[in-house]
Design an enzyme around this catalytic site. Sequence first.
Site, PDB file in Angstrom:
ATOM      1  N   CYS A 255       0.835  -1.204   0.000  1.00 27.60           N
ATOM      2  CA  CYS A 255       0.000   0.000   0.000  1.00 27.60           C
ATOM      3  C   CYS A 255       0.872   1.256   0.000  1.00 27.60           C
ATOM      4  O   CYS A 255       1.532   1.540  -0.981  1.00 27.60           O
ATOM      5  CB  CYS A 255      -0.980  -0.050   1.171  1.00 27.60           C
ATOM      6  SG  CYS A 255      -2.398   1.031   0.970  1.00 27.60           S
TER       7      CYS A 255
ATOM      8  N   GLU B  14      -1.040  -8.674   5.112  1.00 29.17           N
ATOM      9  CA  GLU B  14      -0.911  -8.778   6.577  1.00 29.17           C
ATOM     10  C   GLU B  14      -2.273  -8.729   7.274  1.00 29.17           C
ATOM     11  O   GLU B  14      -2.386  -9.082   8.435  1.00 29.17           O
ATOM     12  CB  GLU B  14       0.024  -7.680   7.108  1.00 29.17           C
ATOM     13  CG  GLU B  14      -0.584  -6.287   7.264  1.00 29.17           C
ATOM     14  CD  GLU B  14      -0.652  -5.504   5.957  1.00 29.17           C
ATOM     15  OE1 GLU B  14      -0.394  -6.096   4.891  1.00 29.17           O
ATOM     16  OE2 GLU B  14      -0.987  -4.308   6.006  1.00 29.17           O
TER      17      GLU B  14
ATOM     18  N   HIS C  87      -3.498  -5.745   1.086  1.00 32.33           N
ATOM     19  CA  HIS C  87      -2.827  -5.945   2.379  1.00 32.33           C
ATOM     20  C   HIS C  87      -2.768  -7.415   2.792  1.00 32.33           C
ATOM     21  O   HIS C  87      -3.681  -7.894   3.482  1.00 32.33           O
ATOM     22  CB  HIS C  87      -3.580  -5.187   3.468  1.00 32.33           C
ATOM     23  CG  HIS C  87      -3.413  -3.702   3.390  1.00 32.33           C
ATOM     24  ND1 HIS C  87      -2.416  -3.027   4.045  1.00 32.33           N
ATOM     25  CD2 HIS C  87      -4.124  -2.767   2.726  1.00 32.33           C
ATOM     26  CE1 HIS C  87      -2.504  -1.731   3.796  1.00 32.33           C
ATOM     27  NE2 HIS C  87      -3.545  -1.544   2.991  1.00 32.33           N
TER      28      HIS C  87
END
Lengths: 83, 230
Positions: B89, B207, B205
């Site tokens: 990002c 994560e 994302h």
Amino acid sequence: MKYIAHINIMPLKELLDPQGKAVNNSLHNLGLSQVHDVRIGKHITLSLEAASKEEAQQAAQDACKKLLANQVMESFDFTITEA
Amino acid sequence: MKFGVIVFPGSNCDRDMMHALQDDLKQEVVMLWHKDSDLSMFTKEDCIVLPGGFSYGDYLRCGALARFSPMMEQVIKFANEGGKVLGVCNGFQILCEAGLLPGVLLQNDHQKFVCKNIYIKSENTKNLIGQVVGDKVLKIPVAHGEGRYYADAATMEQLNKNNQVVFRYCNENGEVHINSNPNGALNNIAGICNATRNVYGMMPHPERASSESLNNIDGRAILEAFTYMN
């Protein structure tokens, strides 16, 4: 000598400018239907010390190329005036 | 191997990244402050991660100011020496501004911040992530206002020719179509790598999709790819 650089940074013409498009639509909603192709950029002024106008131009050019504008997406131009 | 996660002023996914790597992947993680400039403890086997967020408040342009922080100067050196770097990002935006990846991330075509699950797929196995995730369609969240990937025609040709496109946005069935593009990115590009395949950037994302407790572990393989290197 003290100079002021007046810098304009604009999104490249071939790129969609969503911000400009939204403002364009709002201007139409205001009744200003004759408006088209709104594009939004940045205006930056900076003061600088330089021995000559040429030196000031070089510094402004460096600032634009290295940080103020990203030439993948933006174009820039500037004028130098004496402070 | 170990991971280094850089914290910039305005980073807000640094802790998520740390937890995903440390708790879900059981990897060693070192948090790095942007004002420090010591990467001497990291070798080519290690991976530096630039997390998501709004570094320097997105002032001037997303990622433009972070690129000049002392730690980024070291990251550029680390990458140029072959060290592995992943930007997610805002991290992707910083890598583009730093010139470690080609192109730029522009404001989404619809002007809105987009925060939702999307689908991506890797289209070749000629990079580290592709080797691990294969052709599986992955559900990963995106959360960004400036994610519209753009590069000029010559750069796009190079990217395609060198198989540098890592992920494209697709639908649930893996079909790459404009309708499954959340931001107007050129050719549905969601992630790319550099020509030497050691620097990776992606808007989604991983994560945020690496834990059973989040009910989505599709992102885990993406992060794991960096542990298999070498």
